[in-house]
Write a protein that holds these residues in place. Structure first.
Motif, PDB file in Angstrom:
ATOM      1  N   ALA A 198       0.842  -1.195   0.000  1.00  0.00           N
ATOM      2  CA  ALA A 198       0.000   0.000   0.000  1.00  0.00           C
ATOM      3  C   ALA A 198       0.874   1.240   0.000  1.00  0.00           C
ATOM      4  O   ALA A 198       2.069   1.191   0.293  1.00  0.00           O
ATOM      5  N   SER A 199       0.253   2.354  -0.324  1.00  0.00           N
ATOM      6  CA  SER A 199       0.964   3.629  -0.293  1.00  0.00           C
ATOM      7  C   SER A 199       1.270   4.003   1.156  1.00  0.00           C
ATOM      8  O   SER A 199       0.652   3.502   2.102  1.00  0.00           O
ATOM      9  N   LEU A 200       2.212   4.907   1.331  1.00  0.00           N
ATOM     10  CA  LEU A 200       2.543   5.362   2.677  1.00  0.00           C
ATOM     11  C   LEU A 200       1.347   6.068   3.323  1.00  0.00           C
ATOM     12  O   LEU A 200       1.125   5.942   4.531  1.00  0.00           O
ATOM     13  N   ALA A 201       0.579   6.784   2.509  1.00  0.00           N
ATOM     14  CA  ALA A 201      -0.607   7.458   3.049  1.00  0.00           C
ATOM     15  C   ALA A 201      -1.599   6.446   3.617  1.00  0.00           C
ATOM     16  O   ALA A 201      -2.200   6.674   4.684  1.00  0.00           O
ATOM     17  N   GLU A 202      -1.756   5.339   2.927  1.00  0.00           N
ATOM     18  CA  GLU A 202      -2.677   4.310   3.422  1.00  0.00           C
ATOM     19  C   GLU A 202      -2.157   3.687   4.717  1.00  0.00           C
ATOM     20  O   GLU A 202      -2.920   3.491   5.672  1.00  0.00           O
ATOM     21  N   TRP A 203      -0.860   3.376   4.762  1.00  0.00           N
ATOM     22  CA  TRP A 203      -0.298   2.807   5.994  1.00  0.00           C
ATOM     23  C   TRP A 203      -0.423   3.786   7.153  1.00  0.00           C
ATOM     24  O   TRP A 203      -0.695   3.376   8.290  1.00  0.00           O
ATOM     25  N   ARG A 204      -0.253   5.075   6.890  1.00  0.00           N
ATOM     26  CA  ARG A 204      -0.418   6.074   7.950  1.00  0.00           C
ATOM     27  C   ARG A 204      -1.855   6.096   8.452  1.00  0.00           C
ATOM     28  O   ARG A 204      -2.106   6.199   9.656  1.00  0.00           O
ATOM     29  N   PRO A 210       4.088   7.382  11.374  1.00  0.00           N
ATOM     30  CA  PRO A 210       4.540   8.348  10.365  1.00  0.00           C
ATOM     31  C   PRO A 210       4.983   7.748   9.037  1.00  0.00           C
ATOM     32  O   PRO A 210       4.814   8.371   7.990  1.00  0.00           O
ATOM     33  N   PHE A 211       5.580   6.583   9.035  1.00  0.00           N
ATOM     34  CA  PHE A 211       6.094   5.950   7.805  1.00  0.00           C
ATOM     35  C   PHE A 211       6.909   6.949   6.972  1.00  0.00           C
ATOM     36  O   PHE A 211       6.639   7.173   5.789  1.00  0.00           O
ATOM     37  N   THR A 212       7.919   7.521   7.616  1.00  0.00           N
ATOM     38  CA  THR A 212       8.786   8.478   6.939  1.00  0.00           C
ATOM     39  C   THR A 212      10.223   7.985   6.805  1.00  0.00           C
ATOM     40  O   THR A 212      11.004   8.562   6.052  1.00  0.00           O
ATOM     41  N   THR A 213      10.566   6.927   7.529  1.00  0.00           N
ATOM     42  CA  THR A 213      11.936   6.434   7.558  1.00  0.00           C
ATOM     43  C   THR A 213      12.057   5.136   6.786  1.00  0.00           C
ATOM     44  O   THR A 213      11.241   4.221   6.958  1.00  0.00           O
ATOM     45  N   SER A 214      13.069   5.032   5.968  1.00  0.00           N
ATOM     46  CA  SER A 214      13.302   3.823   5.188  1.00  0.00           C
ATOM     47  C   SER A 214      13.699   2.667   6.099  1.00  0.00           C
ATOM     48  O   SER A 214      14.470   2.842   7.050  1.00  0.00           O
ATOM     49  N   GLY A 215      13.134   1.481   5.818  1.00  0.00           N
ATOM     50  CA  GLY A 215      13.492   0.299   6.594  1.00  0.00           C
ATOM     51  C   GLY A 215      12.302  -0.294   7.320  1.00  0.00           C
ATOM     52  O   GLY A 215      11.148   0.007   7.016  1.00  0.00           O
ATOM     53  N   VAL A 226       6.959  -4.105   9.000  1.00  0.00           N
ATOM     54  CA  VAL A 226       6.550  -3.656   7.670  1.00  0.00           C
ATOM     55  C   VAL A 226       7.743  -2.926   7.042  1.00  0.00           C
ATOM     56  O   VAL A 226       8.409  -2.126   7.707  1.00  0.00           O
ATOM     57  N   HIS A 227       8.020  -3.208   5.797  1.00  0.00           N
ATOM     58  CA  HIS A 227       9.174  -2.600   5.126  1.00  0.00           C
ATOM     59  C   HIS A 227       8.737  -1.340   4.382  1.00  0.00           C
ATOM     60  O   HIS A 227       7.918  -1.397   3.464  1.00  0.00           O
ATOM     61  N   CYS A 228       9.311  -0.219   4.809  1.00  0.00           N
ATOM     62  CA  CYS A 228       8.925   1.093   4.310  1.00  0.00           C
ATOM     63  C   CYS A 228       9.967   1.616   3.323  1.00  0.00           C
ATOM     64  O   CYS A 228      11.171   1.571   3.601  1.00  0.00           O
ATOM     65  N   GLY A 233       7.613   5.558  -2.190  1.00  0.00           N
ATOM     66  CA  GLY A 233       6.259   5.916  -1.782  1.00  0.00           C
ATOM     67  C   GLY A 233       5.350   4.764  -1.406  1.00  0.00           C
ATOM     68  O   GLY A 233       4.122   4.897  -1.483  1.00  0.00           O
ATOM     69  N   TYR A 234       5.919   3.639  -0.978  1.00  0.00           N
ATOM     70  CA  TYR A 234       5.073   2.517  -0.590  1.00  0.00           C
ATOM     71  C   TYR A 234       5.706   1.759   0.576  1.00  0.00           C
ATOM     72  O   TYR A 234       6.883   1.952   0.902  1.00  0.00           O
TER      73      TYR A 234
END
Length: 249
Positions: A198-204, A210-215, A226-228, A233-234
């Motif tokens: 899903a998109s980061l917006a959906e996960w948020r 926040p889903f702003t950091t890679s990893g 969950v791998h961000c 953007g997903y």
């Protein structure tokens, strides 16, 4: 517990619209598995004899979904798939469409209403699922089990966790323990049992994180991180399950 009635949806079709009335313990993101969106309505419409509903008076207090499939068809050869939950759903409806005769029933879900856990309902639903499969002539029920204690240890290896035992030899995990007490044996790990992208917006939206950091991101209710990937953007969640086998004969 004497007031609990467990039936198939085929026996009580009027309950079809009430299966999701009850509040359950699934995390919000789990409702967004693509195959669930596609195939849950089809289980209700096309396989109601494999859908179980527990009622207490007029209240739905538990539900159970299962599907028949051809475990021993050519190319499957009795091996339970690494893709677990997702793959067995695909097999079941592929077999149904092509008229392939099923030889096994797979559990898909057993959920108990919030506030009714601890009453033994999950065990009763599992027993009813086994009895329903046996009554339809099947010799085995399999289940891609979602270990209930694993969210507390998201970084633990599923390969170690699945086989971890207590001093009495029973599984460490409570839900796996219910299955083994009912007569199941642990077969294998399904490391790719459910995949949610899903998109980061959906996960948020689903998690409030926040889903702003890679990893890896630790999400409440998730069995693994969950791998961000903010640059793309997903985020992707790949859930492992544990295959168990319930012989019925």
């Amino acid at each position: 517990m004497t007031g609990i009635l467990i039936t198939t949806l085929a026996q009580r079709p009027e309950l079809a619209g009430r299966l999701w009335d009850m509040e359950d313990s699934w995390p919000a993101f789990a409702a967004h598995d693509a195959l669930a969106w596609l195939l849950y309505p089809r289980m209700v419409a096309e396989l109601p004899e494999y859908v179980l509903v527990a009622t207490d008076g007029d209240t739905v207090v538990a539900r159970g979904f299962s599907v028949p499939f051809a475990q021993h068809a050519a190319g499957r050869d009795g091996v339970l798939p690494a893709q677990g939950w997702d793959r067995v759903l695909m097999w079941a409806f592929s077999d149904l469409r092509r008229g392939v005769r099923p030889d096994t029933v797979s559990a898909i879900e057993i959920s108990v209403a919030a506030g009714r856990q601890g009453e033994g309902l999950s065990g009763r639903m599992l027993a009813a699922m086994r009895d329903n499969a046996r009554a339809r002539g099947f010799a085995e029920v399999v289940a891609p089990v979602r270990p209930s204690g694993k969210p507390a240890e998201p970084d633990a290896s599923i390969h170690e966790y699945a086989y971890r035992t207590r001093e009495d030899g029973l599984p460490h995990d409570p839900w796996l323990r219910v299955h083994v007490r009912a007569g199941a044996v642990i077969d294998s790990v399904a490391p790719l049992s459910m995949t949610i992208t899903a998109s980061l917006a959906e996960w948020r939206e689903w998690t409030g994180l926040p889903f702003t950091t890679s990893g890896p991101v630790h999400v409440p209710g998730a069995l693994t991180p969950v791998h961000c990937d903010p640059d793309q953007g997903y985020a992707v969640y790949v859930e492992p399950n544990v295959w168990v086998r319930h012989p019925l004969t």
